[in-house]
Design a protein around this motif. Structure first.
Motif, PDB file in Angstrom:
ATOM      1  N   VAL A   1      -4.644  10.930  -0.599  1.00 42.16           N
ATOM      2  CA  VAL A   1      -4.126  11.535  -2.525  1.00 42.16           C
ATOM      3  C   VAL A   1      -5.439  11.986  -3.057  1.00 42.16           C
ATOM      4  O   VAL A   1      -4.982  12.466  -4.247  1.00 42.16           O
ATOM      5  CB  VAL A   1      -3.787   9.351  -2.354  1.00 42.16           C
TER       6      VAL A   1
ATOM      7  N   GLU B   1       1.412   7.531  -6.452  1.00 43.00           N
ATOM      8  CA  GLU B   1       0.578   8.777  -6.676  1.00 43.00           C
ATOM      9  C   GLU B   1       1.780  10.526  -6.403  1.00 43.00           C
ATOM     10  O   GLU B   1       1.112  11.205  -7.170  1.00 43.00           O
ATOM     11  CB  GLU B   1      -0.660   8.429  -5.604  1.00 43.00           C
TER      12      GLU B   1
ATOM     13  N   PHE C   1       0.894  -0.630   0.022  1.00 43.75           N
ATOM     14  CA  PHE C   1       0.061   0.025   0.343  1.00 43.75           C
ATOM     15  C   PHE C   1       1.039   1.149  -0.177  1.00 43.75           C
ATOM     16  O   PHE C   1       0.739   1.740  -0.459  1.00 43.75           O
ATOM     17  CB  PHE C   1      -1.039   0.230   1.446  1.00 43.75           C
TER      18      PHE C   1
ATOM     19  N   ALA D   1      -5.448  15.400  -3.472  1.00 43.81           N
ATOM     20  CA  ALA D   1      -4.534  15.998  -4.241  1.00 43.81           C
ATOM     21  C   ALA D   1      -4.231  15.809  -5.547  1.00 43.81           C
ATOM     22  O   ALA D   1      -4.214  17.231  -6.252  1.00 43.81           O
ATOM     23  CB  ALA D   1      -3.397  15.897  -3.202  1.00 43.81           C
ATOM     24  N   LEU D   2      -5.451  14.960  -6.160  1.00 40.09           N
ATOM     25  CA  LEU D   2      -5.183  14.689  -7.216  1.00 40.09           C
ATOM     26  C   LEU D   2      -6.270  15.305  -8.436  1.00 40.09           C
ATOM     27  O   LEU D   2      -5.673  15.955  -8.708  1.00 40.09           O
ATOM     28  CB  LEU D   2      -5.688  12.995  -8.039  1.00 40.09           C
TER      29      LEU D   2
ATOM     30  N   LEU E   1      -3.090  12.388 -15.809  1.00 39.61           N
ATOM     31  CA  LEU E   1      -3.200  13.097 -14.541  1.00 39.61           C
ATOM     32  C   LEU E   1      -4.429  12.089 -14.648  1.00 39.61           C
ATOM     33  O   LEU E   1      -4.912  10.897 -13.822  1.00 39.61           O
ATOM     34  CB  LEU E   1      -3.967  13.977 -13.809  1.00 39.61           C
TER      35      LEU E   1
ATOM     36  N   LEU F   1       1.412  12.841  -9.138  1.00 39.95           N
ATOM     37  CA  LEU F   1       1.210  14.233  -8.782  1.00 39.95           C
ATOM     38  C   LEU F   1       2.256  14.924  -8.779  1.00 39.95           C
ATOM     39  O   LEU F   1       2.305  15.807  -9.728  1.00 39.95           O
ATOM     40  CB  LEU F   1       1.040  14.617  -7.268  1.00 39.95           C
TER      41      LEU F   1
ATOM     42  N   PHE G   1       1.751   2.367  -3.550  1.00 38.63           N
ATOM     43  CA  PHE G   1       0.578   2.723  -3.842  1.00 38.63           C
ATOM     44  C   PHE G   1       0.447   4.440  -3.612  1.00 38.63           C
ATOM     45  O   PHE G   1       0.480   5.432  -4.290  1.00 38.63           O
ATOM     46  CB  PHE G   1      -1.060   2.638  -3.280  1.00 38.63           C
TER      47      PHE G   1
ATOM     48  N   ALA H   1      -5.612   7.300   0.963  1.00 42.47           N
ATOM     49  CA  ALA H   1      -6.307   7.305  -0.520  1.00 42.47           C
ATOM     50  C   ALA H   1      -6.881   8.305  -0.609  1.00 42.47           C
ATOM     51  O   ALA H   1      -7.147   9.299  -2.092  1.00 42.47           O
ATOM     52  CB  ALA H   1      -6.888   6.073  -1.233  1.00 42.47           C
TER      53      ALA H   1
ATOM     54  N   LEU I   1      -4.820   0.046  -6.953  1.00 43.22           N
ATOM     55  CA  LEU I   1      -5.274  -0.796  -5.385  1.00 43.22           C
ATOM     56  C   LEU I   1      -6.276  -1.170  -5.083  1.00 43.22           C
ATOM     57  O   LEU I   1      -5.928  -1.824  -4.321  1.00 43.22           O
ATOM     58  CB  LEU I   1      -5.411   1.484  -4.903  1.00 43.22           C
TER      59      LEU I   1
ATOM     60  N   THR J   1      -3.896   7.716 -13.241  1.00 44.22           N
ATOM     61  CA  THR J   1      -5.172   7.604 -11.760  1.00 44.22           C
ATOM     62  C   THR J   1      -5.538   6.362 -11.592  1.00 44.22           C
ATOM     63  O   THR J   1      -5.795   6.269 -10.849  1.00 44.22           O
ATOM     64  CB  THR J   1      -5.920   9.146 -11.197  1.00 44.22           C
TER      65      THR J   1
END
Lengths: 540, 125
Positions: B91, A138, A131, B94-95, A164, A142, A134, B88, A175, A168
């Protein structure tokens, strides 16, 4: 085990904490970002080298964050496989700064993003928790989106948004896969997972296989495998010239490393080979990417876009090698990861230098480059030769081991695809080489510079500068024959601020080219680093 | 047969909801021409995953507050998925922020939020 394990959390924490410093200092001083980034990355190079030394001398180093039991808490691990990637990330991050000092995007916020990216990449290479991986994926994502969008043109924002959304989705797929694996096993630690997964597969094979499927699709997107690669050419083409080398060299490489880590350290070769159609699927996806990426690269006109498609095909090779599940193929994939990163960093940096000094961005505009800028053209030729995989170069060693692995696995189509990819790489590299060395510059070059000065002389500051830069380059080249490069350099440096080629940029290109060649000789050494402990542990 | 399916649906309705939400999110991302709505689709997609983690950790029993004595497996919800979802969500925020910033910049440069118009504008240049 030694006492260097305290460096592990610092590898991630230091760049992330220091990424706030350029913003804070930016309130008072204008240009502190670069210095902060340079100091940090230099320290990271030292730290990763020290850690890698310890790893190769005494075995894997690990650190339990906060002293929690690894079954619940987060563990950071550096072993023979990840040490290579960590050193590669730190060295590339430090090296590319030589380019951005003069040429890259400026501003303190850019360097904040840069440090965040470096911290995230090191996090991917040292984490031992699926995890946590993950989260680092990200963070890297970002920072990458922000850095791509730091380009001047409006196109870069569109490219970044596309990346993006797709990035994602890729990370989210991963995930979901992690969630399914967690349902099956109840743990997130990679080491513990590797122990309990075989029992979980026996209990409920569908759950684990579904988890694997989601993880595979997620990483296919992140590593840009055909047909999920569509974000990559736009992102590489529209990112600022100073950003593309680092994204192309280490971001995709870190993703591919993470995929390999999950395949071999978490699922393990036994799961891969015993699940029906699994290796066939992975190999097919890789091979299709090799073919599609090379074919698309051949038909491109923009040089950066061409290199981007070339990345699709080279990473296809790595994914296919993962799917072969033999020792040689795995060694080949690792060497190719490192070699390709060095080559692509050099190629994109060279493309940036040429765009500034020669004002050339398409294949046709490269005509006559070798006469004007022999040094850059020569280095680019060396890098292209390494990419093709002509011995002795880094590209050759990786492909050799992968082809060897394909033969060992008795998968002849894969061996043929490796050979075919070499031919296709030759096809698009040869286009550039031919333009640089054998096509005279006159038909394009002569009307080029004077015209742009004449037409938009007083209106547009940026354009005039470009033309002036190109002019100065011509003057320099026309002058002394021997010191062409330096003369042009001086002329441009005296000329102004934006469109200059610094010695740092040239040094980066030269260093990448020399490294790409010397890594070819060091191929056996790299294989030796992996071989004794890591390979036996994974494959037996 | 139908009874069995209904039973699975009744006990695992959260999972079916997950895939419905995933599908809607993915469809919005692909089919909607509006960039902001695409981003909402991404958010929906991520929310589905949060729901999945929470549904998976649910047990009939107590909240994960451990008071020093040991408990048997299945009595107390695992706190790990809830921590994961919290992370999550951060995250995801932020995305969304970065995505919206990019959309604002695209709007400032091209004057449109629709992808088809954007394609035309870019093709003209």
């Amino acid at each position: 085990m030694s006492n260097v394990d305290f460096l592990l959390p610092l590898l991630v924490a230091v760049p992330m904490l220091l990424s706030t410093v350029p913003i804070v200092l930016g309130l008072r001083f204008d240009r502190t970002g670069w210095s902060v980034a340079a100091l940090t990355t230099t320290a990271l190079v030292a730290a990763t080298t020290a850690l890698a030394n310890a790893v190769y001398a005494t075995g894997p180093v690990s650190h339990k964050l906060g002293g929690w039991n690894p079954a619940y808490g987060i563990e950071l691990v550096l072993d023979e496989f990840s040490a290579l990637i960590a050193v590669l990330v730190a060295v590339t991050a430090a090296g590319v700064l030589a380019y951005t000092r003069v040429g890259g995007p400026r501003g303190n916020t850019f360097y904040s993003g840069y440090l965040l990216l470096t911290g995230g990449l090191l996090g991917i290479s040292v984490t031992g928790d699926v995890f946590n991986l993950f989260v680092f994926l990200e963070i890297v994502g970002l920072a990458t989106y922000a850095m791509i969008a730091s380009g001047d043109g409006p196109e870069s924002a569109v490219a970044a948004l596309k990346y993006l959304i797709l990035g994602t989705v890729g990370a989210s797929m991963y995930l979901i896969g992690v969630g399914l694996i967690f349902m099956a096993t109840g743990t997130l630690n990679m080491g513990v997972l590797a122990e309990v997964l075989p029992a979980a597969v026996e209990r409920d094979p569908t759950l684990v296989r579904a988890g694997f499927a989601f993880i595979f699709v997620g990483f296919s997107m992140k590593v840009a495998q055909w047909p999920l690669h569509t974000w990559q050419p736009d992102a590489y083409q529209h990112a600022p010239d100073g950003v593309t080398p680092v994204i192309a060299a280490v971001v995709s490489t870190a993703y591919a490393y993470a995929f390999g880590r999950l395949l071999y350290s978490v699922f393990g070769p036994e799961f891969l080979t015993s699940t029906p159609y699994l290796t066939e699927l992975v190999v097919t996806v890789g091979c299709v990417s090799v073919v599609a990426g090379s074919v698309l690269a051949v038909i491109q006109t923009d040089v950066k876009r061409m290199f981007a498609f070339s990345s699709v095909s080279q990473f296809g090779l790595i994914v296919a090698a993962y799917g072969l599940v033999t020792e040689s193929a795995f060694v080949g994939a690792t060497i190719h990861l490192v070699g390709h990163a060095v080559i692509k960093a050099g190629l994109f940096a060279a493309a940036g230098v040429i765009a500034i000094s020669y004002d050339a961005r398409t294949v046709d505009e490269y005509a006559g480059l070798a006469d004007e800028h022999p040094l850059v053209a020569g280095m680019m030729a060396l890098l292209l030769i390494s990419l093709i995989g002509i011995p002795p170069s880094a590209g050759f060693v990786g492909k050799w081991y992968i082809a060897l692995g394909a033969v060992e696995a008795q998968l002849w189509p894969v061996a043929i695809v490796v050979l075919f990819s070499t031919l296709m790489t030759l096809a698009y590299s040869a286009r550039l080489l031919e333009k640089m060395y054998f096509t005279p510059a006159t038909p394009l070059e002569a009307p080029h510079a004077p015209e742009s000065v004449a037409t938009d002389g007083g209106e547009d500051g940026g354009d005039t500068e470009t033309a002036a830069g190109a002019d100065a380059a011509n003057d320099g080249a026309a002058g002394t024959r021997g010191g062409t490069e330096t003369a042009a350099l001086d002329a441009i440096t005296a000329n102004g601020d934006r469109n200059t080629v610094s010695y740092g940029m040239l040094a980066l290109v030269v260093a990448a080219a020399l490294l790409a060649i010397s890594l070819g000789f060091a191929g056996g050494f790299l294989a030796g680093l992996l071989d004794p402990s890591f390979i036996t542990e994974v494959f037996n | 047969m139908i009874e069995l399916e209904l039973e699975i649906l009744a006990s695992h309705y959260a999972y079916s909801l997950l895939f419905v939400l995933l599908g809607i999110g993915l469809y919005m991302m692909i089919a909607n021409e509006n960039l902001v709505k695409k981003l909402i689709g991404v958010n929906l997609f991520q929310s589905a995953i949060f729901l999945f983690f929470i549904a998976m950790a649910y047990v009939d029993g107590r909240a994960p507050i451990i008071e020093g004595k040991s408990h048997s497996v299945g009595e107390i919800a695992s706190p790990l998925p809830q921590v994961i979802v919290l992370t999550a969500i951060v995250v995801g925020i932020a995305l969304t922020a970065v995505g919206l910033a990019l959309i604002i910049r695209i709007y400032a440069e091209y004057g449109t939020l629709r992808e088809d118009t954007l394609r035309e504008v870019r093709a003209d240049e």
